[in-house]
Design a protein around this motif. Structure first.
Motif, mmCIF file in Angstrom:
data_model
loop_
_atom_site.group_PDB
_atom_site.id
_atom_site.type_symbol
_atom_site.label_atom_id
_atom_site.label_comp_id
_atom_site.label_asym_id
_atom_site.label_seq_id
_atom_site.Cartn_x
_atom_site.Cartn_y
_atom_site.Cartn_z
ATOM 1 N N LEU A 15 -2.952 -11.057 -16.070
ATOM 2 C CA LEU A 15 -1.901 -11.994 -16.469
ATOM 3 C C LEU A 15 -0.788 -12.065 -15.418
ATOM 4 N N ALA A 16 -0.468 -10.873 -14.846
ATOM 5 C CA ALA A 16 0.576 -10.844 -13.817
ATOM 6 C C ALA A 16 0.166 -11.680 -12.612
ATOM 7 N N ARG A 17 -1.096 -11.476 -12.215
ATOM 8 C CA ARG A 17 -1.582 -12.242 -11.035
ATOM 9 C C ARG A 17 -1.635 -13.735 -11.340
ATOM 10 N N ALA A 18 -2.141 -14.068 -12.518
ATOM 11 C CA ALA A 18 -2.234 -15.471 -12.894
ATOM 12 C C ALA A 18 -0.834 -16.102 -12.937
ATOM 13 N N GLY A 19 0.127 -15.307 -13.420
ATOM 14 C CA GLY A 19 1.510 -15.799 -13.478
ATOM 15 C C GLY A 19 2.044 -16.100 -12.094
ATOM 16 N N LYS A 20 1.802 -15.166 -11.172
ATOM 17 C CA LYS A 20 2.268 -15.383 -9.786
ATOM 18 C C LYS A 20 1.622 -16.633 -9.186
ATOM 19 N N ALA A 21 0.308 -16.751 -9.410
ATOM 20 C CA ALA A 21 -0.392 -17.935 -8.877
ATOM 21 C C ALA A 21 0.195 -19.203 -9.476
ATOM 22 N N GLY A 22 0.482 -19.160 -10.774
ATOM 23 C CA GLY A 22 1.060 -20.324 -11.445
ATOM 24 C C GLY A 22 2.406 -20.694 -10.866
#
Lengths: 332, 343
Positions: A15-22
């Motif tokens: 989720l953290a990585r997806a958030g950063k990508a977002g």
């Protein structure tokens, strides 16, 4: 095994990585939105109705499309070349108005061969008046150098005037915007137009010249003079622009003067030693065929000049000039 | 046991495919827009683009300089024309790229006409090419076959109606309206005044000219190709010279590179360029040329490197003559390298 993998990337980390990508994508999107110019570059001109050059061609007659005459006296060779195609009366009717477009690109003396020879222009003017009964003959071009100097120093202005033609120099209001259907380069571009609205027939007369950029300058390249604006940018795609010019202009007749050919250092030349006597003059209703023959006078093959094939493929004429059964003659 | 392969989860795959699709979409859009390029709308503002003006606005300095060159019995025929890389095409059209691709900075032109006979006029072209090397390049590649030496200058020749010369960083042309002794006298006077009035760097020279062997050298045959020599992109700053040996005309070439490694790379690049374009390796009796001789559609090409130099033979009809000249050139370059090392 799967448990081991799951330990490497747990839900929190995903989720953290997806958030950063977002966030990155959103930032890029916002930046694009702020920088986006919805109107695009400002239109370069006021909206105008594009113009199209009229079709000045005459119906082709089998085996009377192209003539090649050998000889040194241009007045005699051009007389003969036109006579072999049925005479000037085939091309110009009584009371018609004619424009002749020589190559007057440079303020250069006639003997250097960078421009159309004045005596050749004068002879065609004379034929139009005396044999065909033309009402008016114009001689015009849109030279690169100062137009008045070009017409004066090339000798064309004086020769045309003495033969009874009216010389038209370019003026700002003579240019209109055109778009060539199917064209890649001639789109919403100014062309030297006004003089051609008053005429019934159009004759192009060009010398055979080496050209540093395109390989050769002949009858098709001669129409480059109709382009306005900063036309030098087309040198970046010289083969396409020449082919498009052949599509855009449909002349009545073209005359290609290979009496003296500029073999090197074209298109300006500068030295008499750049010229070679070849004693050949071509008259043709098909300018692609004329130039395909003409390239041989420069020691080139049709394939050496890609614009010839492009024009052929675009239907502007044929590179297979032999198929037209050119009429050959020699005059003393 | 190696690292375990991580299982790719469905959402990750979906996101990846979405991103790839977006990139593909953008790429497609750029491609379509690119092929639909309209010069009148993008890249150039036609409304503000001037129609050809002919002579561009002259600077006072140029006018003064060129007016000071008027020969006896002549007067200026027109205003001084001054052109920069942007508008050079207005003067010389399709020949402009030859200059702009060779360091061109400015062209000043002036016409002089005889006060006694208006048919006698000449046009002077003074091209400021930035360096003597650039000036020599445009001079040499346009040199006429019928050129005759002219005056005391090293790089100057005449034809029936014109004079051409290099004066420092300037390439100068004087083109006469006709063949005339009086006109030629006037043009020669202009060149004398140019040499006297136009200041140049006296130390600027072209060192490479001394690197060609002297034996059988054809005078005035050196040409300098600043880019794309023989159609090969890597061959820049390449000098060529013609030789007449054993009744054969053979062309040698050389290019001084920044260091021996660069020379090696350029030589290799040109060799591969030849092979990729249909050349085949050729046997040679000379050991020092082994692996450096190729047959290129019936002609012999030789390419080698020594020290900081790439050199060789271009399109020779006769292999023996080509190898003989290549050996001489190689030896000459080695001498130069050795003497430089000994200094």
């Amino acid at each position: 095994m799967n448990e081991q993998i799951d330990k490497e990337l747990d839900r929190r980390e995903f989720l953290a990585r997806a958030g950063k990508a977002g966030i990155s994508i959103a930032a890029a999107g916002i930046a694009s939105y702020l920088l986006y110019d919805s109107t695009g570059p400002a239109a370069s001109i006021e909206a105008q109705d594009p113009v199209t050059l009229p079709d000045f061609s005459v119906p082709q007659i089998p085996a009377q499309t192209m003539s090649v005459v050998k000889g040194y006296d241009r007045a005699k060779t051009v007389d003969k070349a036109i006579e072999l195609l049925g005479g000037i009366e085939r091309f110009v009717k009584l009371g018609e108005t004619v424009a002749i477009k020589p190559n007057v690109a440079f303020a250069s003396p006639p003997m250097l061969g960078a421009t159309t020879r004045p005596e050749l222009v004068a002879e065609v003017v004379r034929l139009c008046y005396s044999r065909a009964g033309a009402k008016q003959v114009y001689v015009t071009d849109n030279p690169i150098n100062d137009p008045a100097s070009c017409f004066a120093l090339s000798g064309i202005g004086k020769a045309a005037g003495q033969a009874g033609a009216k010389v038209i120099l370019p003026k700002d209001n003579f240019f209109k915007y055109t778009t060539l259907t199917g064209g890649k380069l001639i789109r919403n571009w100014p062309i030297f137009y006004e003089p051609f609205t008053k005429i019934d027939k159009l004759i192009g007369i060009a010398p055979v010249k080496h050209h540093h950029r395109s390989g050769a300058s002949m009858t098709m390249k001669n129409w480059y003079g109709l382009l306005g604006g900063r036309r030098n940018i087309f040198h970046q795609d010289i083969n396409t622009i020449i082919a498009e010019l052949a599509m855009m202009v449909k002349p009545t007749l073209v005359i290609l003067d290979g009496t003296q050919v500029m073999m090197t250092n074209g298109p300006t030349g500068g030295s008499i030693s750049d010229l070679r006597r070849v004693d050949t003059l071509i008259a043709s209703c098909d300018m692609v065929a004329a130039d395909s023959y003409g390239c041989g006078l420069l020691g080139l093959k049709v394939t050496d000049l890609p614009y010839l094939t492009k024009a052929h493929e675009a239907g502007a004429g044929t590179t297979d000039f032999q198929s037209l059964k050119p009429i050959l003659a020699t005059v003393s | 046991m190696g690292p375990a392969r991580r299982r790719v989860r469905r959402p990750e795959s979906a996101i990846s495919f979405c991103l790839l699709a977006v990139l593909l979409f953008i790429g497609l859009g750029v491609f379509i827009k690119q092929s639909d390029f309209e010069m009148a709308r993008f890249g150039i503002n036609v409304a503000t683009a001037e129609l050809p003006l002919g002579e561009s606005e002259e600077s006072k300095d140029d006018q003064t300089a060129l007016n000071s060159l008027v020969p006896t019995g002549f007067e200026t025929l027109s205003k001084t024309g001054v052109y920069n890389p942007e508008n050079l095409y207005e003067k010389i059209n399709g020949k402009a790229p030859l200059y702009t691709e060779s360091g061109f900075e400015k062209l000043s032109t002036q016409r002089y006409v005889s006060t006694a006979d208006e048919s006698l006029w000449a046009e002077l072209y003074v091209y400021d090419m930035g360096t003597v090397k650039n000036a020599f390049s445009v001079y040499s590649v346009q040199r006429r076959a019928e050129a005759e030496p002219f005056g005391p200058m090293r790089f100057a020749y005449r034809t029936a109606n014109a004079l051409y010369l290099v004066h420092g960083k300037y390439y100068v042309e004087l083109v006469g309206s006709t063949e005339s002794a009086e006109l030629f006298r006037a043009m020669a006077e202009v060149t004398r005044k140019i040499r006297a009035n136009l200041t140049i760097d006296p130390n600027a020279g072209i060192a490479e000219l001394a690197l060609f062997p002297e034996e059988d050298f054809v005078a005035g045959s050196v040409k300098l190709y600043l880019v794309n020599a023989f159609g090969s992109e890597g061959l820049t700053d390449t000098f060529t010279a013609r030789y007449k040996l054993d009744d054969e005309t053979v062309a040698a070439f050389l290019s001084r590179r920044s260091d021996p490694q660069d020379a090696q790379a350029v030589a290799k690049g040109y060799y591969e360029f030849l092979i990729n374009n249909g050349a085949t390796s050729k046997q040679t009796a000379k050991k020092i040329l082994e692996g450096k001789v190729v047959d290129f559609y019936g002609t012999t090409e030789i390419v080698f490197d020594t020290g900081p130099f790439v050199a060789g033979i271009h399109e020779a009809e006769n292999q023996q003559a080509a190898e003989k000249l290549a050996e001489r050139l190689l030896n000459k370059l080695r001498e130069v390298i050795n003497s430089a090392n000994n200094e």
